[in-house]
Design a protein around this motif. Structure first.
Motif, PDB file in Angstrom:
ATOM      1  N   ASP A   1     -55.239 -14.835  33.489  1.00 42.49           N
ATOM      2  CA  ASP A   1     -56.025 -13.800  34.157  1.00 42.49           C
ATOM      3  C   ASP A   1     -56.964 -13.157  33.151  1.00 42.49           C
ATOM      4  OD1 ASP A   1     -54.729 -14.106  36.642  1.00 42.49           O
ATOM      5  OD2 ASP A   1     -53.026 -12.970  35.863  1.00 42.49           O
ATOM      6  N   PHE A   2     -58.131 -12.816  33.625  1.00 36.61           N
ATOM      7  CA  PHE A   2     -59.095 -12.144  32.758  1.00 36.61           C
ATOM      8  C   PHE A   2     -59.093 -10.669  33.124  1.00 36.61           C
ATOM      9  CE2 PHE A   2     -60.282 -16.554  32.871  1.00 36.61           C
ATOM     10  CZ  PHE A   2     -60.509 -16.854  31.545  1.00 36.61           C
ATOM     11  N   LEU A   3     -58.059  -9.988  32.673  1.00 31.71           N
ATOM     12  CA  LEU A   3     -57.889  -8.586  33.053  1.00 31.71           C
ATOM     13  C   LEU A   3     -58.678  -7.675  32.138  1.00 31.71           C
ATOM     14  CD1 LEU A   3     -54.018  -8.507  33.606  1.00 31.71           C
ATOM     15  CD2 LEU A   3     -55.807  -8.699  35.332  1.00 31.71           C
ATOM     16  N   ASN A   4     -59.075  -6.532  32.712  1.00 28.67           N
ATOM     17  CA  ASN A   4     -59.713  -5.522  31.886  1.00 28.67           C
ATOM     18  C   ASN A   4     -58.688  -4.957  30.913  1.00 28.67           C
ATOM     19  OD1 ASN A   4     -62.285  -5.576  33.010  1.00 28.67           O
ATOM     20  ND2 ASN A   4     -61.677  -4.233  34.697  1.00 28.67           N
ATOM     21  N   PRO A   5     -59.146  -4.540  29.754  1.00 27.64           N
ATOM     22  CA  PRO A   5     -58.205  -3.967  28.801  1.00 27.64           C
ATOM     23  C   PRO A   5     -57.857  -2.518  29.170  1.00 27.64           C
ATOM     24  CG  PRO A   5     -60.412  -3.916  27.893  1.00 27.64           C
ATOM     25  CD  PRO A   5     -60.511  -4.609  29.226  1.00 27.64           C
ATOM     26  N   GLY A   6     -56.857  -1.992  28.508  1.00 28.99           N
ATOM     27  CA  GLY A   6     -56.521  -0.579  28.655  1.00 28.99           C
ATOM     28  C   GLY A   6     -55.355  -0.331  29.585  1.00 28.99           C
ATOM     29  N   ALA A   7     -54.476   0.553  29.159  1.00 29.77           N
ATOM     30  CA  ALA A   7     -53.306   0.874  29.977  1.00 29.77           C
ATOM     31  C   ALA A   7     -53.705   1.638  31.236  1.00 29.77           C
ATOM     32  CB  ALA A   7     -52.324   1.702  29.156  1.00 29.77           C
ATOM     33  N   LYS A   8     -54.751   2.444  31.127  1.00 30.58           N
ATOM     34  CA  LYS A   8     -55.187   3.197  32.301  1.00 30.58           C
ATOM     35  C   LYS A   8     -55.720   2.250  33.369  1.00 30.58           C
ATOM     36  CE  LYS A   8     -58.529   6.596  33.883  1.00 30.58           C
ATOM     37  NZ  LYS A   8     -59.636   7.496  33.497  1.00 30.58           N
ATOM     38  N   SER A   9     -56.585   1.360  32.936  1.00 30.45           N
ATOM     39  CA  SER A   9     -57.146   0.395  33.871  1.00 30.45           C
ATOM     40  C   SER A   9     -56.043  -0.445  34.495  1.00 30.45           C
ATOM     41  CB  SER A   9     -58.147  -0.489  33.122  1.00 30.45           C
ATOM     42  OG  SER A   9     -58.537  -1.575  33.915  1.00 30.45           O
ATOM     43  N   LEU A  10     -55.101  -0.867  33.654  1.00 34.25           N
ATOM     44  CA  LEU A  10     -54.004  -1.712  34.153  1.00 34.25           C
ATOM     45  C   LEU A  10     -53.212  -0.988  35.232  1.00 34.25           C
ATOM     46  CD1 LEU A  10     -52.419  -4.472  33.294  1.00 34.25           C
ATOM     47  CD2 LEU A  10     -50.749  -2.840  32.429  1.00 34.25           C
ATOM     48  N   SER A  11     -52.895   0.288  34.958  1.00 38.20           N
ATOM     49  CA  SER A  11     -52.023   1.000  35.893  1.00 38.20           C
ATOM     50  C   SER A  11     -52.764   1.424  37.157  1.00 38.20           C
ATOM     51  CB  SER A  11     -51.387   2.216  35.209  1.00 38.20           C
ATOM     52  OG  SER A  11     -52.371   3.024  34.638  1.00 38.20           O
ATOM     53  N   MET A  12     -54.088   1.355  37.122  1.00 44.14           N
ATOM     54  CA  MET A  12     -54.847   1.650  38.339  1.00 44.14           C
ATOM     55  C   MET A  12     -55.282   0.363  39.032  1.00 44.14           C
ATOM     56  SD  MET A  12     -57.079   5.020  37.439  1.00 44.14           S
ATOM     57  CE  MET A  12     -57.628   5.167  39.119  1.00 44.14           C
ATOM     58  N   GLY A  13     -54.531  -0.658  38.826  1.00 46.89           N
ATOM     59  CA  GLY A  13     -54.798  -1.917  39.524  1.00 46.89           C
ATOM     60  C   GLY A  13     -56.037  -2.630  39.021  1.00 46.89           C
ATOM     61  N   GLY A  14     -56.523  -2.243  37.849  1.00 42.84           N
ATOM     62  CA  GLY A  14     -57.703  -2.899  37.300  1.00 42.84           C
ATOM     63  C   GLY A  14     -59.000  -2.495  37.977  1.00 42.84           C
ATOM     64  N   ALA A  15     -58.946  -1.484  38.815  1.00 46.15           N
ATOM     65  CA  ALA A  15     -60.168  -1.028  39.511  1.00 46.15           C
ATOM     66  C   ALA A  15     -60.939  -0.104  38.577  1.00 46.15           C
ATOM     67  CB  ALA A  15     -59.799  -0.300  40.795  1.00 46.15           C
ATOM     68  N   PHE A  16     -61.809  -0.668  37.787  1.00 52.79           N
ATOM     69  CA  PHE A  16     -62.385   0.128  36.708  1.00 52.79           C
ATOM     70  C   PHE A  16     -63.904   0.014  36.593  1.00 52.79           C
ATOM     71  CE2 PHE A  16     -62.071   1.836  32.293  1.00 52.79           C
ATOM     72  CZ  PHE A  16     -61.283   2.924  32.624  1.00 52.79           C
ATOM     73  N   ALA A  17     -64.522  -0.924  37.278  1.00 52.59           N
ATOM     74  CA  ALA A  17     -65.974  -1.095  37.133  1.00 52.59           C
ATOM     75  C   ALA A  17     -66.735   0.131  37.639  1.00 52.59           C
ATOM     76  CB  ALA A  17     -66.442  -2.336  37.882  1.00 52.59           C
ATOM     77  N   GLY A  18     -66.184   0.785  38.642  1.00 51.23           N
ATOM     78  CA  GLY A  18     -66.842   1.969  39.175  1.00 51.23           C
ATOM     79  C   GLY A  18     -66.369   3.259  38.535  1.00 51.23           C
ATOM     80  N   LEU A  19     -65.535   3.120  37.535  1.00 50.78           N
ATOM     81  CA  LEU A  19     -64.991   4.297  36.844  1.00 50.78           C
ATOM     82  C   LEU A  19     -65.454   4.270  35.393  1.00 50.78           C
ATOM     83  CD1 LEU A  19     -63.132   6.699  37.405  1.00 50.78           C
ATOM     84  CD2 LEU A  19     -61.187   5.256  36.814  1.00 50.78           C
ATOM     85  N   ALA A  20     -64.971   3.287  34.667  1.00 46.64           N
ATOM     86  CA  ALA A  20     -65.454   3.003  33.302  1.00 46.64           C
ATOM     87  C   ALA A  20     -65.631   4.258  32.475  1.00 46.64           C
ATOM     88  CB  ALA A  20     -66.768   2.215  33.376  1.00 46.64           C
ATOM     89  N   ASP A  21     -64.599   5.091  32.456  1.00 51.70           N
ATOM     90  CA  ASP A  21     -64.762   6.383  31.795  1.00 51.70           C
ATOM     91  C   ASP A  21     -63.959   6.511  30.517  1.00 51.70           C
ATOM     92  OD1 ASP A  21     -62.286   6.457  32.892  1.00 51.70           O
ATOM     93  OD2 ASP A  21     -62.574   8.268  34.076  1.00 51.70           O
ATOM     94  N   ASP A  22     -63.617   5.389  29.940  1.00 50.08           N
ATOM     95  CA  ASP A  22     -63.031   5.464  28.603  1.00 50.08           C
ATOM     96  C   ASP A  22     -63.577   4.320  27.757  1.00 50.08           C
ATOM     97  OD1 ASP A  22     -61.586   3.164  29.174  1.00 50.08           O
ATOM     98  OD2 ASP A  22     -59.714   4.224  29.587  1.00 50.08           O
ATOM     99  N   ALA A  23     -63.000   4.162  26.582  1.00 48.27           N
ATOM    100  CA  ALA A  23     -63.579   3.211  25.635  1.00 48.27           C
ATOM    101  C   ALA A  23     -63.549   1.774  26.137  1.00 48.27           C
ATOM    102  CB  ALA A  23     -62.829   3.304  24.308  1.00 48.27           C
ATOM    103  N   THR A  24     -62.662   1.475  27.091  1.00 44.69           N
ATOM    104  CA  THR A  24     -62.616   0.096  27.594  1.00 44.69           C
ATOM    105  C   THR A  24     -63.838  -0.240  28.439  1.00 44.69           C
ATOM    106  OG1 THR A  24     -61.365   0.738  29.562  1.00 44.69           O
ATOM    107  CG2 THR A  24     -60.087   0.124  27.612  1.00 44.69           C
TER     108      THR A  24
END
Lengths: 440, 381
Positions: A33-56
Motif C-alpha cells: 500500500d502507498f499510504l500517507n505518512p504520519g500517525a495522525k493521517s493513519l488514524s484518520m483513515g488516511g483522509a489527508f489530501a484535503g487537510l494536509a495540516d502538518d509536516a506530512t
C-alpha cells in the motif's frame, strides 16, 4: 502400479520445473500500500489530501505546507505487519494418494508474515517570514516488502490424464523497498488558496530469489539440497518524480485539496536459470487524490478523500516479466484501484494535553496480481497451469481498514500522536513526534 | 547509508538549497494584497516582539487580533496545534517600548482580566513588571501634561497612585517637586504682577506712536484673541532692530518648526489661525502671569506667543518684557530659534531691568539664561 505412477509423475514434475520457475514469484501475491505518512493521517483513515495540516503535507499535499507558520521537525516510527497468504501445498485436483505428503484434499495456504519497524517518516518544515512560502524536506520509507515462503509443491490431476502432476517445491525470499528523499514547497498565490510542488528522489531496492527444489520421490518431501531451478530479481536504482497539489480554503472551515503524485520508475536485473540477464522496469503507481475536510467546530474535524492509485503501472514488465517464462504474460494483470478514506477527530480542548481522539476507515480495493486466462486452455499442461495460478492468486480481496488513534499536545512545542490501522490481514502501528521550533 | 542513498540525500539537499535561492522575495514581507492567516500574523508578531522589532510587532499583532478568535489559553491555531493566543501581552510590550503607555496599560489589563497569564506562568513576573512600568509611565506622562498646562493639582493626583511603585525611578517625586516649585514661583510672580508695571512715565512720553508699535486699542483686541487686530508683521534682521531699547519693533512671532528651516526665519509669518472658542480677554497682568507660568513650565514657544502681543503695547510692562526676553533666551539655549533673536531679547531684557526692581523674578531664572541676556551674574541676586 504405484511405481509406474510415481515414474510418470516424476517425469511430469521434471518437465514442469524449468518452466515453472519463471512464474513462481507470481504465485505469492505481492501487495503493498502507498499510504500517507504520519500517525495522525493513519488514524484518520488516511483522509489527508484535503487537510494536509502538518509536516506530512510534503507528501500528502504539498500545498498544505502553507498552513504551517512555525518550523517543525517531525519523526514517525511505524510498525507494519502484513500477512500474505500463498499456496503452500495440498492437492488442487484429483484424489490424494495418502502417501508421502500427498495426504490433503484441497489447497493448503501458508502465510508469509512480513514485519517491519523503522523510522517511516522524518521531515523538516521551514516557513518563510512572508508566510507565502514554506519549504520542507523529508525522508519517507514508502514501501517495505519482506516476504519469505516455502511451498512443498501442490498436486494436481487433469481430468484427461490418469497421472498426477506436482509443482516443484519452492523457496522464495522477496525483499522490496522504496525510500524517498524529497523537497517540496508550498506557495499561497492569493488569500485562501495554496499550491504546492515537490520533487522526490526515490531509492528503490529489490533483492528476491526464488529457488526450485527436487523431491524425495514424487509424493515425498522436498529435498532442499538439490536445486532444480533458480530465478532472481536484484537491483538498486534511483528515480525522480514530482508531486503537485492544490488546497482551497486555507484558513476556513472547509478545505478542498487535490494532489497528484507521480510514480518514479526504476530498473532492476532479472536472472532466470541459465537465461541471459534482463533489465526490467519497476514503475511505481501514480496517485491522484481529491479530499475535503470540514471543521464545523474547533473541536470537531471531519475529512474524506478519494484516491485513485494507478497500480496498472506495475503490470508492464514487473509482473509480465515474471510470467514471461511460461509464455502467459498477458494473463496477469493488476487493476487500478480507487480508495475511499474517511476520518474524524474530536479535540478535547479543556483536558490536560488537549487530547485528540481520532477514528477512520478506508476502503482498499483488491490490487494484487490477478490471473485471468485470456483463452481456454488447450492442453493438460495449460489447464493445470491455469488451475494452479487461479488458486494461488485467489486470495486477493477488497478490504476495509479500521483506523484510530490519539494525539496529545504536551506543550505548544511538542506533540505526540499514535495511530493504528487494522485490516483482515494486516495491522500498522504508528507513533509520531512533532517538535515546533521557535514557539514561545 | 549506502552510496545510492547518499546520492539521493545529496540531490535533495541540493534541491532545498536551490529552492531557497530561487524563490523570489521569499524572505520579504508579505506584499500588498496578501494577508496572513491570523495565527501566521500572531506568530510573526511574537517573533518580531522577541527581536525588538516593535513596529512589525504592533502591525501584525493588531492584525491577528482583528482576524483571529478571542484570545485564550487554549486556542486551536492550525492542525493540532493548541496554543496560548495572547496578542495583548506582546502588544503591551510593544506599546511600552514605543511609549504608548496608556495603550500598554489597557492591553495588560485585558491580559489580566482574561486570565491569560496567571501566577505560575513563565510570563507572570514580566507581566507584572511591564504593567507597573506602563502604569508608572502613563501616570508620569499625565503628570507632565498637567504640569505643562499649569494644572498643578492634577500633577499630584496623577502621580499619587504610582508613588512607591516598583517602576519608580524618582521621576514621580521630581514631578511633584516641580509642581510645588512652579506653584511657589507663580505665587511670587503673581504678587509682582499684581503690583502693576513699574513707573515709566518717561518711556510713555518719549515714544508715542512709534513705528511698528500697535495702538492700545489694538493690544486690547489682541488680548481678546482677535487676529485682525494684530499689526502687520515685519521681517526684521538684527540691523533693522532699533537701537533704542525703549522702542522695540514687534518681535517676530516664534515659529515652532522654523528652526528646522532657517530660510523661513526671515520671512513674514502669518499668525496662528484664530481660536473660535469664546474666551474672555486677558488684561496685561493676566498675560504676564500666563507668560510667566508658561516660562516656568518650560513651554517657551507658548510663552513667546502669549507675551509678544502684550509687549507691543505702548508702553509694555517690564514684567512682560522680562519674561519675553527670558523665553527667547531659553529657546535660543535649547537651539530652537535663530541666534539673531538674542540681540532683540537683550534689548527687551535691558528695557525690563530699567523698569523697576526684578529681584524676586531674577532669583527664579536660570543663571544660564541670565548670562545670555547680558546680566552680570555677580550682580544677580
Amino acid at each position: 502400479m504405484t511405481a509406474v505412477v510415481r515414474g510418470v509423475c516424476a517425469v511430469a514434475l521434471s518437465a514442469l520445473a524449468g518452466a515453472a520457475s519463471a512464474q513462481t514469484s507470481l504465485q505469492v501475491p505481492v501487495q503493498f500500500d502507498f499510504l500517507n505518512p504520519g500517525a495522525k493521517s493513519l488514524s484518520m483513515g488516511g483522509a489527508f489530501a484535503g487537510l494536509a495540516d502538518d509536516a506530512t503535507a510534503t507528501l500528502a499535499n504539498p500545498a498544505g505546507l502553507i498552513q504551517l507558520s512555525q518550523r517543525e521537525i517531525s519523526i514517525e516510527g511505524r510498525f507494519t505487519a502484513l500477512n500474505t497468504p500463498f499456496l503452500a501445498g495440498g492437492r488442487i485436483s484429483g484424489q490424494p494418494f495418502n502417501q508421502g505428503i500427498d495426504t490433503v484434499t484441497g489447497p493448503v495456504f501458508g502465510t508469509s508474515e512480513g514485519r517491519h519497524f523503522g523510522p517511516n517518516f522524518i521531515s523538516v518544515v521551514v516557513p518563510f517570514r512572508s508566510n507565502r512560502w514554506v519549504v520542507a524536506a523529508h525522508r519517507h520509507e514508502l514501501m517495505r516488502v519482506d516476504q519469505e515462503f516455502f511451498s512443498t509443491g501442490v498436486f494436481q490431476q487433469d481430468p484427461s490424464e490418469f497421472t498426477s502432476r506436482r509443482d516443484a517445491p519452492q523457496q522464495g525470499d522477496r525483499r522490496l523497498s522504496m525510500t524517498n528523499y524529497g523537497a517540496s514547497v508550498g506557495f499561497a498565490p492569493r488569500q485562501g488558496v495554496a499550491v504546492g510542488a515537490g520533487l522526490t528522489v526515490s531509492r528503490f531496492s529489490i533483492d528476491s530469489v526464488f529457488t526450485r527444489y527436487d523431491v524425495e520421490g514424487f509424493l515425498g518431501a522436498p529435498n532442499r539440497s538439490r536445486e532444480v531451478g533458480r530465478s532472481s530479481q536484484t537491483g538498486d536504482d534511483i528515480g525522480v518524480a514530482p508531486n503537485v497539489g492544490v488546497l482551497v480554503g486555507t484558513g476556513g472551515m472547509t478545505r478542498l485539496g487535490v494532489q497528484y503524485r507521480h510514480g518514479p520508475s526504476f530498473t532492476f536485473t532479472t536472472k532466470d536459470g541459465n537465461a541471459p540477464e534482463r533489465e526490467v522496469a519497476f514503475r511505481a503507481p501514480h496517485t491522484l487524490a481529491v479530499g475535503v475536510s470540514h471543521r464545523p467546530r474547533a473541536s470537531i474535524l471531519l475529512a474524506a478523500e478519494v484516491t485513485r492509485v494507478f497500480y496498472q503501472r506495475l503490470e508492464n514488465e514487473f509482473v509480465t516479466d515474471q510470467a514471461r517464462g511460461a509464455g502467459r504474460a498477458a494473463d496477469f494483470t493488476i487493476d487500478d484501484g480507487t480508495e475511499v478514506h474517511v476520518g474524524g477527530q474530536y479535540l478535547a480542548f479543556q483536558w490536560r494535553w488537549a487530547p485528540k481522539f481520532r477514528l477512520g476507515a478506508w476502503y482498499d480495493p483488491n490490487h494484487s496480481v490477478r490471473f485471468r486466462p485470456s483463452s481456454s486452455p488447450a492442453t493438460a499442461s495449460d489447464r493445470t497451469f491455469d488451475e494452479r495460478l487461479t488458486t494461488a492468486l485467489s486470495n486477493g480481496e477488497n478490504r476495509v481498514h479500521g483506523t484510530g488513534g490519539v494525539g496529545l499536545s504536551f506543550s505548544p512545542r511538542i506533540e505526540w500522536n499514535a495511530g493504528v490501522d487494522v485490516a483482515s490481514r494486516s495491522y500498522i502501528l504508528s507513533t509520531s513526534l512533532i517538535v515546533r521550533v521557535g514557539t514561545r | 547509508m549506502t552510496l545510492a542513498g547518499g546520492r539521493a540525500a545529496a540531490v535533495v539537499v541540493g534541491l532545498v538549497l536551490v529552492t531557497s535561492a530561487v524563490v523570489p522575495g521569499a524572505r520579504a514581507q508579505s506584499p500588498a494584497g496578501f494577508q496572513r492567516l491570523w495565527y501566521q500574523s500572531y506568530d510573526e508578531g511574537v517573533r518580531a516582539a522577541q527581536k525588538g522589532d516593535w513596529a512589525t510587532a504592533i502591525q501584525t499583532l493588531e492584525a491577528a487580533k482583528r482576524s483571529g478568535p478571542a484570545p485564550g489559553r487554549r486556542v486551536l491555531f492550525q492542525g493540532d496545534r493548541v496554543d496560548v493566543f495572547n496578542p495583548d501581552y506582546y502588544l503591551g510590550l510593544a506599546y511600552n517600548a514605543t511609549k504608548r503607555f496608556a495603550d500598554a496599560e489597557a492591553a495588560f489589563a485585558r491580559v489580566t482580566t482574561d486570565k491569560l497569564v496567571v501566577a505560575g506562568d513563565r510570563q507572570f513576573d514580566e507581566l507584572r513588571k511591564q504593567t507597573e512600568f506602563a502604569r508608572y509611565e502613563r501616570a508620569v506622562a499625565d503628570a507632565e501634561r498637567a504640569l505643562r498646562a499649569g494644572r498643578f493639582t492634577e500633577v499630584e493626583k496623577a502621580i499619587a497612585p504610582i508613588i512607591g511603585s516598583i517602576a519608580d525611578d524618582g521621576r514621580a517625586g521630581s514631578l511633584a517637586q516641580r509642581a510645588k516649585d512652579a506653584v511657589a514661583k507663580l505665587a511670587t510672580a503673581r504678587v509682582d504682577v499684581q503690583q502693576g508695571p513699574p513707573a515709566s512715565a518717561n518711556v510713555r512720553g518719549e515714544q508715542p506712536g512709534a513705528p511698528g508699535a500697535p495702538a492700545k486699542a489694538d493690544a486690547e483686541k489682541v488680548a481678546a484673541n482677535d487676529p485682525k487686530a494684530l499689526p502687520p508683521v515685519v521681517a526684521t534682521t538684527p540691523a533693522q532692530v532699533p537701537t533704542n531699547p525703549l522702542n522695540p519693533p514687534p518681535m517676530r512671532p516664534y515659529v515652532p518648526d522654523g528652526d528646522k528651516n532657517t530660510a523661513a526665519l526671515g520671512n513674514p509669518v502669518r499668525p496662528p489661525p484664530p481660536d473660535n472658542r469664546q474666551t474672555p480677554p486677558l488684561n496685561e497682568a493676566e498675560i504676564a502671569l500666563r507668560g510667566a507660568t508658561l516660562y516656568f513650565e518650560g513651554n517657551y514657544d507658548e510663552a513667546v506667543r502669549v507675551l509678544s502681543p502684550a509687549f507691543a503695547v505702548d508702553p509694555p510692562s517690564n514684567i512682560v518684557a522680562f519674561y519675553l526676553a527670558c523665553s527667547h533666551a531659553a529657546l535660543l539655549a535649547s537651539g530652537r530659534t535663530a541666534p539673531s533673536t538674542l540681540d532683540e531679547a537683550r534689548q527687551m531684557f535691558s528695557y525690563a531691568r530699567g523698569g523697576g526692581s526684578l529681584q524676586r523674578h531674577l532669583r527664579l531664572i536660570s543663571p544660564r539664561v541670565l548670562q545670555m541676556l547680558g546680566e552680570s551674574l555677580a550682580s544677580a541676586p
